[in-house]
Design an enzyme around this catalytic site. Structure first.
Site, PDB file in Angstrom:
ATOM      1  N   LYS A  36      68.386  85.910  44.913  1.00 17.58           N
ATOM      2  CA  LYS A  36      67.415  86.884  44.088  1.00 17.58           C
ATOM      3  C   LYS A  36      65.775  86.565  45.088  1.00 17.58           C
ATOM      4  CE  LYS A  36      65.837  89.735  41.203  1.00 17.58           C
ATOM      5  NZ  LYS A  36      65.996  89.638  39.073  1.00 17.58           N
ATOM      6  N   THR A 132      77.451  74.959  31.987  1.00 20.80           N
ATOM      7  CA  THR A 132      76.653  73.950  31.166  1.00 20.80           C
ATOM      8  C   THR A 132      77.365  73.734  29.567  1.00 20.80           C
ATOM      9  OG1 THR A 132      74.744  74.157  29.887  1.00 20.80           O
ATOM     10  CG2 THR A 132      75.329  76.076  29.999  1.00 20.80           C
ATOM     11  N   ASP A 133      76.792  72.206  29.471  1.00 20.60           N
ATOM     12  CA  ASP A 133      77.314  71.659  28.408  1.00 20.60           C
ATOM     13  C   ASP A 133      76.992  72.769  26.829  1.00 20.60           C
ATOM     14  OD1 ASP A 133      74.863  71.037  28.130  1.00 20.60           O
ATOM     15  OD2 ASP A 133      75.292  68.978  28.255  1.00 20.60           O
ATOM     16  N   GLU A 134      75.865  73.443  26.897  1.00 18.10           N
ATOM     17  CA  GLU A 134      74.789  73.714  26.369  1.00 18.10           C
ATOM     18  C   GLU A 134      76.354  74.863  24.944  1.00 18.10           C
ATOM     19  OE1 GLU A 134      70.848  74.928  25.830  1.00 18.10           O
ATOM     20  OE2 GLU A 134      70.437  73.310  27.945  1.00 18.10           O
ATOM     21  N   TYR A 157      69.932  81.207  25.780  1.00 19.94           N
ATOM     22  CA  TYR A 157      70.516  81.325  27.552  1.00 19.94           C
ATOM     23  C   TYR A 157      71.962  80.985  27.047  1.00 19.94           C
ATOM     24  CZ  TYR A 157      71.439  77.901  31.295  1.00 19.94           C
ATOM     25  OH  TYR A 157      72.325  76.847  32.163  1.00 19.94           O
ATOM     26  N   LYS A 161      75.538  81.777  29.032  1.00 15.46           N
ATOM     27  CA  LYS A 161      76.202  81.772  30.052  1.00 15.46           C
ATOM     28  C   LYS A 161      78.006  80.858  28.877  1.00 15.46           C
ATOM     29  CE  LYS A 161      75.962  79.658  33.153  1.00 15.46           C
ATOM     30  NZ  LYS A 161      75.632  79.665  34.538  1.00 15.46           N
TER      31      LYS A 161
HETATM   32  P1  NAD Z   1      67.534  77.577  39.109  1.00 18.23           P
HETATM   33  O1  NAD Z   1      67.307  78.268  38.088  1.00 18.23           O
HETATM   34  O2  NAD Z   1      67.365  76.513  39.213  1.00 18.23           O
HETATM   35  O3  NAD Z   1      68.185  78.417  40.158  1.00 18.23           O
HETATM   36  C1  NAD Z   1      68.669  79.457  39.897  1.00 18.23           C
HETATM   37  C2  NAD Z   1      68.730  80.251  41.235  1.00 18.23           C
HETATM   38  O4  NAD Z   1      69.418  81.160  41.223  1.00 18.23           O
HETATM   39  C3  NAD Z   1      67.724  80.550  41.732  1.00 18.23           C
HETATM   40  O5  NAD Z   1      67.504  80.719  43.444  1.00 18.23           O
HETATM   41  C4  NAD Z   1      67.184  82.279  41.785  1.00 18.23           C
HETATM   42  O6  NAD Z   1      66.524  82.834  42.255  1.00 18.23           O
HETATM   43  C5  NAD Z   1      68.976  83.072  41.408  1.00 18.23           C
HETATM   44  N1  NAD Z   1      68.706  83.380  41.112  1.00 18.23           N
HETATM   45  C6  NAD Z   1      68.757  84.586  39.408  1.00 18.23           C
HETATM   46  N2  NAD Z   1      68.746  85.735  39.200  1.00 18.23           N
HETATM   47  C7  NAD Z   1      69.753  86.160  40.126  1.00 18.23           C
HETATM   48  C8  NAD Z   1      69.803  86.646  40.502  1.00 18.23           C
HETATM   49  N3  NAD Z   1      70.171  88.032  39.638  1.00 18.23           N
HETATM   50  N4  NAD Z   1      70.540  87.478  41.549  1.00 18.23           N
HETATM   51  C9  NAD Z   1      70.768  86.777  42.685  1.00 18.23           C
HETATM   52  N5  NAD Z   1      70.297  84.773  42.408  1.00 18.23           N
HETATM   53  C10 NAD Z   1      69.640  85.241  40.838  1.00 18.23           C
HETATM   54  O7  NAD Z   1      68.728  76.478  37.914  1.00 18.23           O
HETATM   55  P2  NAD Z   1      69.787  75.471  38.438  1.00 18.23           P
HETATM   56  O8  NAD Z   1      68.951  74.398  37.536  1.00 18.23           O
HETATM   57  O9  NAD Z   1      69.920  75.220  39.818  1.00 18.23           O
HETATM   58  O10 NAD Z   1      71.276  76.009  37.433  1.00 18.23           O
HETATM   59  C11 NAD Z   1      72.203  76.341  38.318  1.00 18.23           C
HETATM   60  C12 NAD Z   1      73.246  76.765  37.594  1.00 18.23           C
HETATM   61  O11 NAD Z   1      73.758  75.501  37.339  1.00 18.23           O
HETATM   62  C13 NAD Z   1      72.708  77.497  36.416  1.00 18.23           C
HETATM   63  O12 NAD Z   1      74.131  78.331  36.555  1.00 18.23           O
HETATM   64  C14 NAD Z   1      72.987  76.771  35.147  1.00 18.23           C
HETATM   65  O13 NAD Z   1      73.369  77.328  34.469  1.00 18.23           O
HETATM   66  C15 NAD Z   1      73.715  75.515  35.992  1.00 18.23           C
HETATM   67  N6  NAD Z   1      73.451  74.804  35.607  1.00 18.23           N
HETATM   68  C16 NAD Z   1      72.388  74.330  34.823  1.00 18.23           C
HETATM   69  C17 NAD Z   1      71.763  72.425  34.585  1.00 18.23           C
HETATM   70  C18 NAD Z   1      70.622  72.175  34.967  1.00 18.23           C
HETATM   71  O14 NAD Z   1      70.413  71.166  34.278  1.00 18.23           O
HETATM   72  N7  NAD Z   1      69.553  72.355  35.758  1.00 18.23           N
HETATM   73  C19 NAD Z   1      73.121  72.287  34.362  1.00 18.23           C
HETATM   74  C20 NAD Z   1      74.036  72.271  33.913  1.00 18.23           C
HETATM   75  C21 NAD Z   1      74.655  74.050  34.761  1.00 18.23           C
HETATM   76  O1  DAU Z   2      72.428  71.181  28.989  1.00 18.32           O
HETATM   77  C1  DAU Z   2      72.064  71.528  30.336  1.00 18.32           C
HETATM   78  C2  DAU Z   2      70.889  72.284  30.047  1.00 18.32           C
HETATM   79  O2  DAU Z   2      70.268  71.949  30.635  1.00 18.32           O
HETATM   80  C3  DAU Z   2      71.264  73.136  31.504  1.00 18.32           C
HETATM   81  O3  DAU Z   2      72.106  73.951  31.567  1.00 18.32           O
HETATM   82  C4  DAU Z   2      69.774  73.853  31.788  1.00 18.32           C
HETATM   83  O4  DAU Z   2      69.688  75.009  32.846  1.00 18.32           O
HETATM   84  C5  DAU Z   2      69.337  72.783  31.521  1.00 18.32           C
HETATM   85  O5  DAU Z   2      67.281  73.919  32.067  1.00 18.32           O
HETATM   86  C6  DAU Z   2      69.005  72.160  31.355  1.00 18.32           C
HETATM   87  O6  DAU Z   2      68.268  72.819  29.317  1.00 18.32           O
HETATM   88  P1  DAU Z   2      67.780  71.940  28.362  1.00 18.32           P
HETATM   89  O7  DAU Z   2      66.938  72.894  27.587  1.00 18.32           O
HETATM   90  O8  DAU Z   2      67.651  70.334  28.179  1.00 18.32           O
HETATM   91  O9  DAU Z   2      66.340  71.035  29.194  1.00 18.32           O
HETATM   92  P2  DAU Z   2      64.732  71.235  29.654  1.00 18.32           P
HETATM   93  O10 DAU Z   2      64.482  70.881  30.827  1.00 18.32           O
HETATM   94  O11 DAU Z   2      64.201  72.459  29.361  1.00 18.32           O
HETATM   95  O12 DAU Z   2      64.672  70.405  28.166  1.00 18.32           O
HETATM   96  C7  DAU Z   2      65.136  69.173  27.917  1.00 18.32           C
HETATM   97  C8  DAU Z   2      64.886  68.530  26.507  1.00 18.32           C
HETATM   98  O13 DAU Z   2      63.377  68.246  26.465  1.00 18.32           O
HETATM   99  C9  DAU Z   2      64.447  69.676  25.275  1.00 18.32           C
HETATM  100  O14 DAU Z   2      65.849  68.859  24.790  1.00 18.32           O
HETATM  101  C10 DAU Z   2      63.777  70.022  25.463  1.00 18.32           C
HETATM  102  C11 DAU Z   2      62.338  68.912  25.658  1.00 18.32           C
HETATM  103  N1  DAU Z   2      61.432  69.799  26.165  1.00 18.32           N
HETATM  104  C12 DAU Z   2      61.639  70.586  27.511  1.00 18.32           C
HETATM  105  C13 DAU Z   2      60.678  70.753  27.653  1.00 18.32           C
HETATM  106  C14 DAU Z   2      60.106  72.065  28.761  1.00 18.32           C
HETATM  107  C15 DAU Z   2      59.875  68.874  25.834  1.00 18.32           C
HETATM  108  O15 DAU Z   2      59.978  68.532  25.059  1.00 18.32           O
HETATM  109  N2  DAU Z   2      58.670  69.861  26.017  1.00 18.32           N
HETATM  110  C16 DAU Z   2      58.898  70.244  27.211  1.00 18.32           C
HETATM  111  O16 DAU Z   2      57.940  70.884  27.244  1.00 18.32           O
END
Ligand code: NAD
Ligand code: DAU
Length: 351
Positions: A36, A132-134, A157, A161
């Site tokens: 999107k 995700t592990d969350e 979130y 998931k």
């Molecule tokens: P991100 O937010 O960087 O990317 C998400 C993508 O999905 C974006 O490109 C966005 O444009 C697209 N999107 C959002 N809503 C949409 C919609 N309605 N239709 C089509 N596209 C849409 O996310 P990420 O960090 O790359 O995570 C990707 C996947 O992996 C997610 O499902 C997330 O739950 C999972 N995940 C992320 C992490 C992490 O640490 N980032 C860890 C474990 C699992």
């Molecule tokens: O565990 C997997 C998840 O990891 C994914 O499913 C999510 O998509 C991804 O966003 C991530 O979630 P977290 O909440 O763990 O990630 P975030 O980077 O937002 O935060 C990491 C840790 O840092 C968390 O304990 C919150 C803390 N934090 C985060 C931000 C943005 C801060 O202390 N200050 C901040 O400004």
């Protein structure tokens, strides 16, 4: 073997690494990236592969069921790797409904579109849901999440998931849809939108801005190099068992505050600052609501059954990551202008 694979969310952080890996490694596959292009989606993440003949991009929204039915009819996908999601916990606290729509309704729409085109003849087909592990909630000081850990999500979130994971498994149990699910820990690396901890703090250190540490910085996350996650997705897509679940993690737990101090130290060196200079930017702010204390993944099943393990030590990975953000100044500038500034003000000024 020729295959046409739909990758959703391929313009995001993890999705762009998965698209790149599949397009380069499997020239016989047609890879269709559906995204999107929300604030988190960025086609600049895929510049190096956008002209490849086995790659195409479609802009679209997974909450639009009619659009998905037409898309599946047009491309006759053999497989789906579903990453599209609203992915940021803080945004889910501010606007939960958006997460229900994309993460739950969007996933069910994709499941329906796959079922509709595969017509219950599932030979050679696969629906791979990235989670995700969350969803497992939070750990105390000890223990690890296994594939058997009960779901116990705490943020909008993780609740969205968890719900989507349940729907994916329900489509397997009810309709026999050939699904596979993986639950991964925190990823880090290039192309991550700078509202998540690591790229946000790299950018703030670079700009001498405060580093907003939630609570006491005692929360623990298990960090995995994003390219190792993409490799795991490749292995699970090709060799995982139908109906099965695989945990993916880095065996790499860090308390936030310790991780932040390592980043400050590395950045002092890279920016030629006196040692200790960047640490002065650390600012403790109000904790995140419902903040899970500790995540840590047991990925031994994936290692034992499919032979995957993380390739990179964290010290090397974090240095590579910092170098990437410092060397890709234009990318950072592009994604941190406009709406990002509005979000930043709302998220941090009142804390
Ligand atoms: P991100 O937010 O960087 O990317 C998400 C993508 O999905 C974006 O490109 C966005 O444009 C697209 N999107 C959002 N809503 C949409 C919609 N309605 N239709 C089509 N596209 C849409 O996310 P990420 O960090 O790359 O995570 C990707 C996947 O992996 C997610 O499902 C997330 O739950 C999972 N995940 C992320 C992490 C992490 O640490 N980032 C860890 C474990 C699992
Ligand atoms: O565990 C997997 C998840 O990891 C994914 O499913 C999510 O998509 C991804 O966003 C991530 O979630 P977290 O909440 O763990 O990630 P975030 O980077 O937002 O935060 C990491 C840790 O840092 C968390 O304990 C919150 C803390 N934090 C985060 C931000 C943005 C801060 O202390 N200050 C901040 O400004």
């Amino acid at each position: 073997m020729k295959r046409t694979i739909l990758i959703t969310g391929g313009a995001g952080f993890i999705g762009s690494h998965v698209v790149r890996l599949f397009v380069n490694k499997y020239p016989d596959y047609q890879i269709v990236n559906l995204d999107k292009l929300t604030y988190a989606g960025n086609l600049a993440n895929l510049k190096d592969i956008e002209v490849k003949s086995n790659y195409s991009f479609v802009k679209g929204d997974i909450t639009d069921s009619n659009f998905l039915i037409d898309l599946f009819a047009k491309y006759q996908f053999d497989g789906v790797i579903h990453l599209a999601a609203e992915s940021h916990v803080d945004r889910s606290i501010a606007n939960p409904l958006e997460f229900v729509l994309t993460n739950v309704v969007g996933t069910v729409n994709l499941l329906n579109a796959a079922r509709n085109i595969w017509k219950d003849n599932y030979e050679g087909k696969r629906f791979y849901h990235i989670s995700t592990d969350e969803v497992y909630g939070t750990l105390g000081e000890n223990g690890l999440f296994t594939e058997e850990t009960s779901y116990d999500p705490h943020s909008p979130y993780s609740a969205s998931k968890a719900s989507s994971d349940h729907f994916v498994r329900a489509y397997h149990d009810t309709y026999g849809l050939p699904v596979v699910v993986s639950n991964c820990s925190n990823n880090y690396g290039s192309f991550q939108f700078p509202e998540k901890l690591i790229p946000l703090f790299i950018n703030n250190i670079r700009n001498n801005k405060p580093l907003p540490v939630y609570g006491k910085g005692e929360n623990v996350r298990d960090w995995l190099w994003v390219e190792d996650h993409a490799r795991a997705i490749d292995v699970i897509y090709h060799n995982g068992l139908d109906g099965d679940t695989y945990n993916i993690g880095g065996h790499n737990e860090w308390k936030n505050i310790d991780l932040i101090k390592v980043m400050c130290k590395v950045m002092d060196k890279k920016l030629n600052r006196p040692e200790g200079e960047s640490e002065k930017l650390i600012t403790y702010v109000k904790d995140r609501a419902g903040h899970d204390l500790r995540y840590a993944i047991d990925s031994s099943k994936l290692q034992r059954e499919l032979g995957w393990k993380p390739s990179l030590q964290f010290e090397e990975g974090i240095e590579k990551t910092i170098d990437w953000y410092l060397n890709n100044h234009d990318w950072l500038e592009q994604v941190t202008s406009g709406d990002y500034l509005k979000y930043y003000e709302q998220q941090y000024t009142k804390r």
